[in-house]
Design an enzyme around this catalytic site. Structure first.
Site, PDB file in Angstrom:
ATOM      1  N   PHE A  14       3.129   6.453   1.839  1.00 46.02           N
ATOM      2  CA  PHE A  14       4.371   6.884   1.198  1.00 46.02           C
ATOM      3  C   PHE A  14       4.168   8.045   0.233  1.00 46.02           C
ATOM      4  O   PHE A  14       5.013   8.930   0.126  1.00 46.02           O
ATOM      5  CB  PHE A  14       5.004   5.705   0.447  1.00 46.02           C
ATOM      6  N   ALA A  15       3.039   8.043  -0.490  1.00 46.57           N
ATOM      7  CA  ALA A  15       2.798   9.088  -1.486  1.00 46.57           C
ATOM      8  C   ALA A  15       2.561  10.430  -0.817  1.00 46.57           C
ATOM      9  O   ALA A  15       1.904  10.507   0.219  1.00 46.57           O
ATOM     10  CB  ALA A  15       1.588   8.710  -2.344  1.00 46.57           C
TER      11      ALA A  15
ATOM     12  N   PRO B 241       0.829  -1.220   0.000  1.00 46.47           N
ATOM     13  CA  PRO B 241       0.000   0.000   0.000  1.00 46.47           C
ATOM     14  C   PRO B 241       0.856   1.259   0.000  1.00 46.47           C
ATOM     15  O   PRO B 241       1.814   1.373   0.766  1.00 46.47           O
ATOM     16  CB  PRO B 241      -0.795  -0.122   1.304  1.00 46.47           C
ATOM     17  N   CYS B 242       0.498   2.209  -0.875  1.00 46.91           N
ATOM     18  CA  CYS B 242       1.350   3.384  -1.069  1.00 46.91           C
ATOM     19  C   CYS B 242       0.807   4.630  -0.384  1.00 46.91           C
ATOM     20  O   CYS B 242       1.456   5.679  -0.420  1.00 46.91           O
ATOM     21  CB  CYS B 242       1.515   3.669  -2.563  1.00 46.91           C
ATOM     22  N   GLN B 243      -0.370   4.555   0.252  1.00 45.34           N
ATOM     23  CA  GLN B 243      -0.997   5.773   0.760  1.00 45.34           C
ATOM     24  C   GLN B 243      -0.102   6.528   1.739  1.00 45.34           C
ATOM     25  O   GLN B 243      -0.042   7.758   1.738  1.00 45.34           O
ATOM     26  CB  GLN B 243      -2.333   5.437   1.437  1.00 45.34           C
TER      27      GLN B 243
END
Length: 501
Positions: free
Chosen positions: A121-122, A117-119
């Protein structure tokens, strides 16, 4: 302690040799994918020749889509492919039992893939977390940001020959911390050779500007170095990409890093795919202009015929004829978000225009409405406020300049996000006659999902799955490079065996 480490290393080397021998005999590499989403990365792996053996995903709708497209025809197994599972809590032994696989966790899989999941990190995800929690460092405390540690535990449990991880570029600068470098170092002490880099989907035939990090690792006993695919298409990246890259790459060391140079397109390559090439043959949707009830009743699974009189582009043919996911005369996903206030604005917006332009057009439309009134109302009156509300979007142009954007037919799309169907007009159709944002199927095309790939759930859920996915064509390019790396290891093993003989 040293004896136990040496014994473990010998056991790992023996296991790697056994797996490589099995692949050398003609077996298909088996993949376990973590955080699979609806299956963009899986589709690339499958098309490149890998076998999808099992997957773990916590979202119910994404699992339903995954099972719809990848599950075996056996009804009993199909149910298992649609079950949501938590990566942190999931037992690998139980997973093998659920998917009917042979052997234990260390024998069942050759490749471990993950779209963590990138939430957290972005950068856009970080701001959202801050706004929701009020905590400046909320992104650091988000449990999703530490899933990579559980990922390393699963590496120990399954001991794959190869590893593939995808994420956003900002994972390299997570509050000043380079997470991929930490993962690479963790894999190094476990006996893997690791490389990571940035790839832009537009360079690999995807009609979308989407920059992503890919990390590839292989067992050191394979005696090969992970490689990344060379670009197949060329374009000049818009201004801003270099500065965004610089922020992401800030904590990549000049010496001793596992980072590989970003592949650059060579001269003479075909141009990147524009949105018109990608979408022109899909159904012409204008029902909402006559009667919004028609399109509100339409389901994601409902199908419409392709447009007549349009010769499909090479890209469109690929989307129609993808092996195992082809479509014939009709295609699903023809649903769009509807706000009648905005139809006239969409129609007048120039291609490539953004929200400040849209707002000026809306103000012009309001002036025209006022002039048509027999007795034009004054600002502040009830009538004036009613006309204003029915004409002008309520967003501040200084805060949301990119909230709206009309596709440029001659260029790739901007990055699709998971919020495409919920709170943004970031992808308005370039054809002003249709006066709408893109449909679910058009979003899927821009993400390079083939037309025979079906989505479970309603419109917003489908948009979310598409926006969260790895573009299958980019996944295919990376997967082919990984398959070539494995084949190189097999060739090296065969050569060594011949020398010994």
């Amino acid at each position: 302690m040293k004896h136990r480490r040496r014994t473990a290393m010998e056991s790992n080397e023996k296991l790697a040799k056994c797996k490589l021998e099995r692949l050398a005999s003609g077996a298909i590499p088996k993949v376990l994918e973590l955080c699979s989403g609806c299956g963009g990365l899986s589709l690339g792996l499958k098309t490149a020749g890998f076998e999808l053996a099992a997957h773990v995903e916590s979202n119910d709708e994404a699992n339903a889509t995954y099972a719809l497209n990848f599950a075996p025809e056996n009804p009993a197994q199909t149910k298992q492919w649609a079950i949501s599972r938590d990566m942190v809590a999931q037992s690998m032994s139980d997973l093998i039992t659920d998917f009917g696989l042979a052997g234990g966790p260390r024998e069942a899989f050759d490749v471990l893939a993950a779209g963590l999941p990138c939430q957290a990190f972005a950068r856009i995800g970080r701001s959202k977390l801050r706004s929701v929690t009020g905590d400046e460092d909320a992104f650091k405390n988000d449990p999703r940001a530490s899933l990579y540690r559980r990922f390393l535990e699963i590496v120990d449990e399954t001991r794959p020959l190869a590893i593939l991880v995808e994420n956003v570029p900002d994972i390299m600068n997570f509050g000043g911390h380079n997470v991929p470098e930490e993962i690479a170092e963790g894999l190094r002490v476990r006996g893997y050779v690791t490389r990571y880099t940035l790839l832009n989907a537009a360079f690999y035939g995807v009609p979308q500007l989407r920059e992503r990090l890919f990390l590839v690792a292989v067992d050191a006993t394979l005696d090969v170095i992970p490689q990344f695919p060379s670009p197949t298409h060329f374009m000049e990246l818009p201004r801003g990409y270099e500065s965004s890259r610089a922020v992401a790459l800030k904590h990549v060391k000049d010496v001793g890093s596992h980072f590989s140079p970003i592949p650059s397109p060579a001269g003479g390559l075909p141009s990147s795919i524009g949105t018109e090439s990608a979408l022109a043959d899909l159904p012409f949707i204008s029902d909402h202009l006559r009667d919004t009830a028609i399109i509100r009743k339409r389901k994601v699974a409902d199908k419409l015929p392709y447009r007549e009189g349009i010769t499909p582009s090479t890209y469109a043919h690929l989307m129609r004829d993808w092996p195992g996911f082809s479509a014939s005369e009709n295609v699903s996903g023809n649903v769009v978000r509807i706000t009648t206030r905005d139809f006239p604005i969409f129609g007048r917006m120039p291609r490539g225009a953004d929200y400040p332009v849209a707002l000026r057009i809306a103000q012009q439309l309001l002036e025209e409405k006022l002039q048509r009134e027999n007795f034009p109302p004054r600002p502040g009156t009830i009538r004036y406020k009613a006309l204003e509300k029915a004409t002008i979007p309520p967003y501040d142009a200084s805060k949301f300049p990119n909230k709206w954007w009309k596709l440029d037919p001659d260029a790739p799309s901007r990055t699709l996000t998971a919020h495409l169907g919920k709170d943004t007009y970031s992808h308005i159709h370039y054809d002003g006659r249709q006066k709408r944002m893109i449909s679910v199927r058009e979003a899927a095309r821009l993400q390079s999902f083939p037309d025979g790939f079906e989505f479970a759930g309603a419109m917003n859920a489908s948009f979310r799955q598409i926006g969260n996915a790895v573009p299958p064509m980019l996944a295919l390019a990376v997967s082919k490079a990984l398959m070539e790396t494995i084949e190189q290891a097999i060739a090296g093993r065969d050569s060594a065996n011949r020398r010994v003989a």
